[in-house]
Motif scaffolding. Structure first.
Motif, PDB file in Angstrom:
ATOM      1  N   ALA A  76       0.807  -1.221   0.000  1.00 44.01           N
ATOM      2  CA  ALA A  76       0.000   0.000   0.000  1.00 44.01           C
ATOM      3  C   ALA A  76       0.845   1.279   0.000  1.00 44.01           C
ATOM      4  O   ALA A  76       1.306   1.724  -1.044  1.00 44.01           O
ATOM      5  CB  ALA A  76      -0.986  -0.020   1.158  1.00 44.01           C
ATOM      6  N   SER A  77       1.092   1.892   1.143  1.00 45.47           N
ATOM      7  CA  SER A  77       1.682   3.234   1.197  1.00 45.47           C
ATOM      8  C   SER A  77       3.146   3.266   0.776  1.00 45.47           C
ATOM      9  O   SER A  77       3.902   2.320   0.997  1.00 45.47           O
ATOM     10  CB  SER A  77       1.584   3.801   2.616  1.00 45.47           C
ATOM     11  OG  SER A  77       0.246   3.887   3.046  1.00 45.47           O
ATOM     12  N   VAL A  85      -2.148  -0.532  -8.374  1.00 46.48           N
ATOM     13  CA  VAL A  85      -3.160   0.531  -8.464  1.00 46.48           C
ATOM     14  C   VAL A  85      -4.494  -0.032  -7.987  1.00 46.48           C
ATOM     15  O   VAL A  85      -4.875  -1.144  -8.363  1.00 46.48           O
ATOM     16  CB  VAL A  85      -3.301   1.049  -9.910  1.00 46.48           C
ATOM     17  CG1 VAL A  85      -4.400   2.105 -10.006  1.00 46.48           C
ATOM     18  CG2 VAL A  85      -1.972   1.617 -10.409  1.00 46.48           C
ATOM     19  N   ILE A  86      -5.212   0.722  -7.166  1.00 42.91           N
ATOM     20  CA  ILE A  86      -6.549   0.320  -6.744  1.00 42.91           C
ATOM     21  C   ILE A  86      -7.562   1.323  -7.278  1.00 42.91           C
ATOM     22  O   ILE A  86      -7.299   2.529  -7.312  1.00 42.91           O
ATOM     23  CB  ILE A  86      -6.670   0.187  -5.212  1.00 42.91           C
ATOM     24  CG1 ILE A  86      -8.054  -0.386  -4.843  1.00 42.91           C
ATOM     25  CG2 ILE A  86      -6.398   1.506  -4.497  1.00 42.91           C
ATOM     26  CD1 ILE A  86      -8.161  -0.874  -3.411  1.00 42.91           C
ATOM     27  N   ALA A  87      -8.694   0.803  -7.742  1.00 44.31           N
ATOM     28  CA  ALA A  87      -9.737   1.656  -8.304  1.00 44.31           C
ATOM     29  C   ALA A  87     -11.092   1.240  -7.749  1.00 44.31           C
ATOM     30  O   ALA A  87     -11.334   0.053  -7.501  1.00 44.31           O
ATOM     31  CB  ALA A  87      -9.744   1.566  -9.833  1.00 44.31           C
ATOM     32  N   ARG A  88     -11.952   2.226  -7.563  1.00 54.54           N
ATOM     33  CA  ARG A  88     -13.316   1.942  -7.088  1.00 54.54           C
ATOM     34  C   ARG A  88     -14.260   1.944  -8.283  1.00 54.54           C
ATOM     35  O   ARG A  88     -14.299   2.903  -9.070  1.00 54.54           O
ATOM     36  CB  ARG A  88     -13.737   2.986  -6.064  1.00 54.54           C
ATOM     37  CG  ARG A  88     -15.204   2.854  -5.643  1.00 54.54           C
ATOM     38  CD  ARG A  88     -15.557   3.817  -4.544  1.00 54.54           C
ATOM     39  NE  ARG A  88     -16.943   4.270  -4.686  1.00 54.54           N
ATOM     40  CZ  ARG A  88     -17.816   4.361  -3.690  1.00 54.54           C
ATOM     41  NH1 ARG A  88     -17.453   4.056  -2.475  1.00 54.54           N
ATOM     42  NH2 ARG A  88     -19.038   4.784  -3.911  1.00 54.54           N
ATOM     43  N   TYR A  91     -14.407  -3.110  -6.149  1.00 57.96           N
ATOM     44  CA  TYR A  91     -13.109  -2.485  -6.404  1.00 57.96           C
ATOM     45  C   TYR A  91     -12.314  -3.378  -7.357  1.00 57.96           C
ATOM     46  O   TYR A  91     -12.582  -4.582  -7.466  1.00 57.96           O
ATOM     47  CB  TYR A  91     -12.317  -2.321  -5.104  1.00 57.96           C
ATOM     48  CG  TYR A  91     -12.926  -1.333  -4.140  1.00 57.96           C
ATOM     49  CD1 TYR A  91     -12.458  -0.024  -4.049  1.00 57.96           C
ATOM     50  CD2 TYR A  91     -13.978  -1.711  -3.295  1.00 57.96           C
ATOM     51  CE1 TYR A  91     -13.012   0.880  -3.162  1.00 57.96           C
ATOM     52  CE2 TYR A  91     -14.543  -0.802  -2.406  1.00 57.96           C
ATOM     53  CZ  TYR A  91     -14.048   0.486  -2.339  1.00 57.96           C
ATOM     54  OH  TYR A  91     -14.607   1.388  -1.454  1.00 57.96           O
ATOM     55  N   VAL A  92     -11.338  -2.793  -8.027  1.00 55.45           N
ATOM     56  CA  VAL A  92     -10.438  -3.553  -8.880  1.00 55.45           C
ATOM     57  C   VAL A  92      -9.005  -3.161  -8.538  1.00 55.45           C
ATOM     58  O   VAL A  92      -8.720  -1.989  -8.278  1.00 55.45           O
ATOM     59  CB  VAL A  92     -10.739  -3.357 -10.379  1.00 55.45           C
ATOM     60  CG1 VAL A  92     -10.538  -1.913 -10.802  1.00 55.45           C
ATOM     61  CG2 VAL A  92      -9.881  -4.277 -11.235  1.00 55.45           C
ATOM     62  N   ILE A  93      -8.120  -4.143  -8.478  1.00 58.98           N
ATOM     63  CA  ILE A  93      -6.700  -3.918  -8.189  1.00 58.98           C
ATOM     64  C   ILE A  93      -5.898  -4.344  -9.410  1.00 58.98           C
ATOM     65  O   ILE A  93      -6.065  -5.465  -9.917  1.00 58.98           O
ATOM     66  CB  ILE A  93      -6.250  -4.729  -6.964  1.00 58.98           C
ATOM     67  CG1 ILE A  93      -7.045  -4.323  -5.728  1.00 58.98           C
ATOM     68  CG2 ILE A  93      -4.749  -4.550  -6.719  1.00 58.98           C
ATOM     69  CD1 ILE A  93      -7.099  -5.384  -4.655  1.00 58.98           C
ATOM     70  N   TRP A 105     -12.853   6.273  -9.412  1.00 59.08           N
ATOM     71  CA  TRP A 105     -11.547   6.862  -9.144  1.00 59.08           C
ATOM     72  C   TRP A 105     -10.495   5.763  -9.121  1.00 59.08           C
ATOM     73  O   TRP A 105     -10.821   4.574  -9.031  1.00 59.08           O
ATOM     74  CB  TRP A 105     -11.529   7.666  -7.839  1.00 59.08           C
ATOM     75  CG  TRP A 105     -11.948   6.961  -6.569  1.00 59.08           C
ATOM     76  CD1 TRP A 105     -13.126   7.134  -5.889  1.00 59.08           C
ATOM     77  CD2 TRP A 105     -11.202   5.991  -5.805  1.00 59.08           C
ATOM     78  NE1 TRP A 105     -13.157   6.327  -4.763  1.00 59.08           N
ATOM     79  CE2 TRP A 105     -11.981   5.631  -4.681  1.00 59.08           C
ATOM     80  CE3 TRP A 105      -9.949   5.410  -5.950  1.00 59.08           C
ATOM     81  CZ2 TRP A 105     -11.556   4.703  -3.735  1.00 59.08           C
ATOM     82  CZ3 TRP A 105      -9.508   4.475  -5.011  1.00 59.08           C
ATOM     83  CH2 TRP A 105     -10.316   4.142  -3.917  1.00 59.08           C
ATOM     84  N   ALA A 106      -9.235   6.184  -9.213  1.00 60.63           N
ATOM     85  CA  ALA A 106      -8.122   5.241  -9.124  1.00 60.63           C
ATOM     86  C   ALA A 106      -6.963   5.918  -8.417  1.00 60.63           C
ATOM     87  O   ALA A 106      -6.738   7.126  -8.572  1.00 60.63           O
ATOM     88  CB  ALA A 106      -7.694   4.755 -10.507  1.00 60.63           C
ATOM     89  N   TYR A 107      -6.222   5.126  -7.642  1.00 59.37           N
ATOM     90  CA  TYR A 107      -5.096   5.647  -6.868  1.00 59.37           C
ATOM     91  C   TYR A 107      -3.890   4.729  -7.052  1.00 59.37           C
ATOM     92  O   TYR A 107      -4.005   3.504  -6.933  1.00 59.37           O
ATOM     93  CB  TYR A 107      -5.453   5.724  -5.381  1.00 59.37           C
ATOM     94  CG  TYR A 107      -4.402   6.428  -4.550  1.00 59.37           C
ATOM     95  CD1 TYR A 107      -4.381   7.822  -4.465  1.00 59.37           C
ATOM     96  CD2 TYR A 107      -3.417   5.704  -3.878  1.00 59.37           C
ATOM     97  CE1 TYR A 107      -3.408   8.471  -3.718  1.00 59.37           C
ATOM     98  CE2 TYR A 107      -2.449   6.351  -3.133  1.00 59.37           C
ATOM     99  CZ  TYR A 107      -2.447   7.733  -3.053  1.00 59.37           C
ATOM    100  OH  TYR A 107      -1.471   8.371  -2.321  1.00 59.37           O
TER     101      TYR A 107
END
Length: 287
Positions: free
Chosen positions: A100-101, A207-210, A216-218, A245-247
């Motif tokens: 993650a971070s 990348v994770i997206a809602r 969610y999709v990773i 969104w995606a992060y």
């Protein structure tokens, strides 16, 4: 058809929730199934495919109540970073685990110019002006906008340059953060910075997206085939999934994708090459 019937039966078995969850979502994408899990509250599938000759894993996750089923496990605050598998063991009930971070160490010393203090003040901690773990606030940098994710009662929320105090006022239970440029899609539109040095550099990525309130999709981009640029990742996500969104979570050698089978054994789909500061987990709905 058989799988769809199974999913519908699982949905009928759901416990009573405050709001009726949205149904499981599957992308219209041909993929080889690597692993999968299905219950009345958690359904995930790890698929394997190629994008521009690079092997990628696409993990779809459906949760009945994301606010209760997404979790976080960490290394020791200001003391160390740990192998991802060791962090995952701190959350033995997690069914699916990803890195993650981003973080600061003696090796990765960079911090944003607007962070107060010096680099060493942030060693062995995640990047981001706000850090919350299990409801406890470890960091709140006054006046430093927050770019990252929070876990709230409704699931993950994306924050793009928000005031730290305003973020904390929403009472998040967890946070994850990386670079300022890491929010890459918002409101179904690309917000990727074309001048960011990583935008056009190929690399491994997580990348994770809602997709919606329950789905969610990773995307786990591997080095098999050369990796992908961030610009290509955004293009692929928008074409294949059209996420809300995606992060961009930490990538490169930090990227990791793991799951537990029905016997609780931890399996590694994509093994990272270095330690991490925290992970994001996905678990069954607590009883």
């Amino acid at each position: 058809m058989k799988k769809l019937l199974v999913l519908l039966l699982l949905l009928l078995a759901l416990p009573a929730l405050a709001e009726e969850p949205l149904p499981p979502w599957q992308p219209a994408l041909e993929m080889e199934t690597v692993a999968e899990h299905a219950s009345g509250t958690l359904i995930w599938r790890i698929g394997k495919t190629k994008v521009d000759k690079t092997t990628v894993y696409v993990t779809t996750v459906w949760m009945a109540d994301p606010g209760q089923q997404i979790g976080k496990a960490t290394a020791d605050w200001r003391k160390n970073v740990l192998p991802t598998a060791d962090i995952a063991k701190r959350e033995p009930g997690a069914s699916l685990i990803i890195n993650a971070s981003g973080y600061v160490t003696r090796t990765y010393k960079w911090i944003p110019e607007n962070y107060p203090g010096t680099n060493s003040d942030y060693y062995f901690t995640p990047l981001g002006s706000v850090t919350v773990t299990d409801g406890e606030t470890f960091r709140c940098l006054e006046g430093v906008p927050y770019y990252g994710l929070t876990l709230n009662t409704d699931g993950l929320r994306l924050h793009v340059g928000e005031d730290p105090e305003a973020v904390l006022a929403q009472e998040p239970t967890q946070t994850w953060s990386f670079y300022v440029e890491c929010p890459i899609i918002r409101d179904h539109q690309s917000i990727l910075d074309p001048e960011w040095k990583f935008t056009n550099s190929k690399a491994m990525r997580t990348v994770i997206a809602r997709i919606d309130a329950n789905n969610y999709v990773i995307l786990t981009v591997t080095s098999n085939g050369g990796g992908l640029t961030m610009a290509r990742v955004v293009e692929f996500l928008m074409e294949a999934f059209d996420p809300e969104w995606a992060y961009n979570l930490d990538g490169g050698p930090s990227s990791a994708l793991m799951y537990r089978d029905g016997n609780g054994k931890l399996h590694t789909v994509w093994k990272n090459g270095q330690a991490n500061v925290d992970v994001m987990t996905f678990s069954e709905l607590p009883q």
